[in-house]
Scaffold this motif. Structure first.
Motif, mmCIF file in Angstrom:
data_model
loop_
_atom_site.group_PDB
_atom_site.id
_atom_site.type_symbol
_atom_site.label_atom_id
_atom_site.label_comp_id
_atom_site.label_asym_id
_atom_site.label_seq_id
_atom_site.Cartn_x
_atom_site.Cartn_y
_atom_site.Cartn_z
ATOM 1 N N THR A 261 0.832 -1.210 0.000
ATOM 2 C CA THR A 261 0.000 0.000 0.000
ATOM 3 C C THR A 261 0.863 1.255 0.000
ATOM 4 N N THR A 394 -13.439 2.346 -3.715
ATOM 5 C CA THR A 394 -12.165 2.838 -3.186
ATOM 6 C C THR A 394 -12.369 4.099 -2.365
ATOM 7 N N ALA A 405 -5.776 1.281 3.449
ATOM 8 C CA ALA A 405 -5.469 -0.045 2.887
ATOM 9 C C ALA A 405 -6.742 -0.770 2.474
ATOM 10 N N LEU A 408 -8.105 0.799 -0.793
ATOM 11 C CA LEU A 408 -7.231 0.447 -1.908
ATOM 12 C C LEU A 408 -7.451 -1.002 -2.319
ATOM 13 N N ALA A 409 -7.489 -1.892 -1.344
ATOM 14 C CA ALA A 409 -7.666 -3.311 -1.633
ATOM 15 C C ALA A 409 -9.034 -3.591 -2.254
ATOM 16 N N PHE A 439 -4.806 -9.134 -2.295
ATOM 17 C CA PHE A 439 -5.796 -8.431 -1.489
ATOM 18 C C PHE A 439 -6.886 -9.367 -0.965
#
Length: 448
Positions: A261, A394, A405, A408-409, A439
């Protein structure tokens, strides 16, 4: 003096870029004024006198590390890559370090620094090889915009929380705070004046907002007077080298996601800033590419590694460098000047400590920075669901789960799946499919 003048001009190519040494010095000063708020905000986020409490890094050590990292990273950018771009611990990345890694995952700050260092090492390898271009091409542009905007919303949420404008509520999770509270009123005042300065186009808007808010806080008794004006830099004995000492603890599955990340955000944040600043300065070549790109990316990664060893979160290129460019900065001499100001500021800890220890004073800066980062939302094509769905996930998951995180994942997991359903799986880079596996492992086995 004339000989020194000529040598400086020749090394940086000042005259060749249509600038003058006087203009470069002025531009470097403007850049410092535009980004110096980091000296107060970064310790407020990472320090042990803020939300992290005893889990945080010693406050004075963070301040000194922030200044040293800014000096070192900016000098490398100015002297090596010779661009008018300044570096400092990045907003958003420091929030990820503090709230997602240290608080959310329960990882000690020493190990988090090790992760930061390793992300810088990987970044450096990518910077000096052609892998850099492949990675840049692997992530679709809408997702890059979504990550930046999501971090902006997360940072703004932190600011609203620190200001007392948004508070916890058992029934609705969050609700509006008490506007009769003195600290909340002080934060609202800071937000108003900072916004007014910003829309007026003042390059030091965020800094000026912090100063006026702190002064009002002192006059009303809500903020304590500083113990002094100047002091010798101290504290690095508590943080220096901790990133290296704890490297063995960073080789875990949980830390792999942290490092990934940090790398992802820094890599694309740096790329976007470099291109944006260089474009404004007219430094891109006829094909729209950045000359000496490898040196510029490497400078950013070296700054991250050095900052981690010193004792702070990811050091990256600052978009506030556009303030110096708008003042005429065109060469690395602008960056060197900015570094000089950070060096002087290193001796002003008592002043910045008062600000860093007062979350209501720094809260407006976080909100405004969040607004500026969220402008990337306008670059996303929301009419195309294959982009809109992962981008939306996101942007929303980051603040709602209090984790950069997680957002993002979530987004990078959904993007390939949506493209597959759309019949466009061939357009998805193999790197993206590899990230899906990483992820998914994070969600089911590592996330807490």
């Amino acid at each position: 003096m004339a000989r020194v003048h000529d040598r400086v001009d020749a090394y940086f190519g000042v005259a060749a870029q249509g600038s003058t040494i006087r203009t470069e010095l002025l531009a470097g000063t403007v850049t410092f004024l535009a980004m110096s708020y980091v000296l107060a905000v970064n310790p407020a986020i990472l320090g042990d006198q803020g939300a992290l409490g005893d889990k945080g890094i010693p406050m004075q050590a963070v301040f000194t590390a922030t200044a040293v990292a800014a000096v070192f990273g900016t000098l490398v950018m100015g002297l090596w890559a010779r661009y008018p771009i300044a570096l400092a611990p990045g907003m958003g990345l420091n929030a990820f370090f503090a709230y997602s890694v240290v608080l959310g995952m329960g990882i000690p700050w020493q190990v988090a620094l090790s992760g930061t260092f390793l992300s810088g090492v990987i970044f450096f390898v990518l910077a000096v090889t052609r892998v850099r271009e492949r990675i840049l091409d692997a992530i679709p542009l809408p997702m890059k915009f979504a990550v930046g905007a999501g971090i902006g919303l997360f940072v703004a949420f932190l600011g609203l929380k620190n200001a007392g404008i948004v508070v916890a509520d058992e029934a609705t999770f969050v609700t509006l705070g008490d506007f009769t509270e003195g600290t909340t009123l002080l934060a609202l005042f800071g937000l108003v004046v900072t916004v007014l300065f910003l829309v007026r186009g003042w390059h030091g808007a965020v800094l000026y907002g912090i100063v006026l808010t702190a002064l009002l806080g002192i006059l009303t008794g809500l903020v304590h007077l500083p113990d002094g004006v100047a002091a010798l830099p101290r504290g690095l004995d508590e943080t220096f080298g901790q990133a290296i000492v704890h490297l063995p603890d960073a080789f875990t599955g949980q830390m792999a996601v942290v490092i990934l990340t940090m790398l992802f955000v820094d890599f694309f944040d740096c790329g976007g800033t470099l291109i944006g600043v260089a474009n404004q300065a007219g430094l891109l070549d006829e094909n729209g590419r950045l000359p000496r790109a490898a040196s510029a990316f490497a400078a950013d990664s070296v700054g991250t590694m050095a900052g981690a060893v010193i004792g702070t979160s990811t050091t990256t290129a600052y978009v506030e460098s556009t303030a110096g460019v708008s003042a005429g900065g065109r060469t690395g001499l602008t960056a060197v000047t900015t570094a000089g100001w950070f060096l002087l500021a290193m001796f002003c800890y008592p002043i910045f400590a008062v600000v860093a220890g007062s979350p209501e004073v720094t809260a407006p800066a976080l909100i405004v920075v969040g607004v500026l980062m969220s402008r990337a939302l306008g670059e996303i094509d929301w009419t195309r669901l294959e982009y809109a769905i992962p981008a939306f996930l996101t942007v929303t998951v980051m603040p709602l789960t209090y984790s950069i995180a997680n957002g993002l994942a979530m987004g990078l997991t959904f993007y390939p799946l949506v493209m597959l359903a759309r019949g466009r799986a061939r357009e998805v880079h193999p790197v993206m499919w590899a990230l899906v596996l990483v992820f998914l492992g994070y969600f089911f086995f590592l996330a807490e």
